[in-house]
Design a protein around this motif. Structure first.
Motif, PDB file in Angstrom:
ATOM      1  N   THR A  50       0.836  -1.219  -0.027  1.00 41.14           N
ATOM      2  CA  THR A  50      -0.043   0.005  -0.037  1.00 41.14           C
ATOM      3  C   THR A  50       0.931   1.199  -0.087  1.00 41.14           C
ATOM      4  N   THR A  53       0.990   3.953   3.064  1.00 37.00           N
ATOM      5  CA  THR A  53       1.581   3.350   4.648  1.00 37.00           C
ATOM      6  C   THR A  53       2.720   2.502   4.489  1.00 37.00           C
ATOM      7  N   ASN A  55       2.600  -0.688   3.971  1.00 33.45           N
ATOM      8  CA  ASN A  55       2.154  -2.001   4.557  1.00 33.45           C
ATOM      9  C   ASN A  55       2.214  -3.068   3.626  1.00 33.45           C
ATOM     10  N   THR A  56       2.733  -4.284   3.705  1.00 32.78           N
ATOM     11  CA  THR A  56       2.955  -5.290   2.656  1.00 32.78           C
ATOM     12  C   THR A  56       2.273  -6.473   3.193  1.00 32.78           C
ATOM     13  N   ASP A  57       1.924  -7.041   1.999  1.00 31.13           N
ATOM     14  CA  ASP A  57       1.159  -8.556   2.045  1.00 31.13           C
ATOM     15  C   ASP A  57       1.911  -9.649   1.487  1.00 31.13           C
TER      16      ASP A  57
END
Length: 122
Positions: A50, A53, A55-57
């Motif tokens: 993302t 932010t 943010n990782t997946d």
């Protein structure tokens, strides 16, 4: 005109590394993800980031081996792949979407796709 241009694929031996790049032009997206598709198999999510932010997946199959990152100034997303295995062999696609309302695995939520880059591990 929005474009996603991938590069960095190739052929490596098992245990080797590759870094894929996805350069976006024309827009800054909410989410960038990498998907892959092997012959005869469905397209599957590999990793996602993302942009706002960081943010990782990751898919369970690549956790601890692959790292997704971004260079905001260059509007480029990278996928560092270490410890490559033969089962990682696939065409890898960069995808981008404006909105983050769906799971990153939801293929239909992506607005743009790159042309794909082949990764072959022997």
């Amino acid at each position: 005109h929005v474009q996603l241009v991938e590069s960095g694929g190739g052929s490596v031996q098992a245990g080797g590394s590759l870094r894929l790049s996805c350069a976006a032009s024309g827009y800054t997206f909410n989410t960038y993800s990498w998907f892959r598709q092997a012959p005869g198999k469905e397209r599957e999510g590999v990793a996602s980031i993302t942009t706002a932010t960081g943010n990782t997946d990751y898919a369970d199959s690549v956790k601890g081996r692959f790292t997704i990152s971004q260079d905001g100034a260059e509007n480029t997303v990278y996928l560092q792949m270490n410890g490559l295995k033969p089962e990682d062999t696939a065409m890898y696609y960069c995808a981008a979407r404006r909105d983050g309302g769906y799971s990153w695995l939801h293929i239909g939520s992506y607005n743009y796709w790159g042309q794909g880059t082949q990764v072959t591990v022997s």
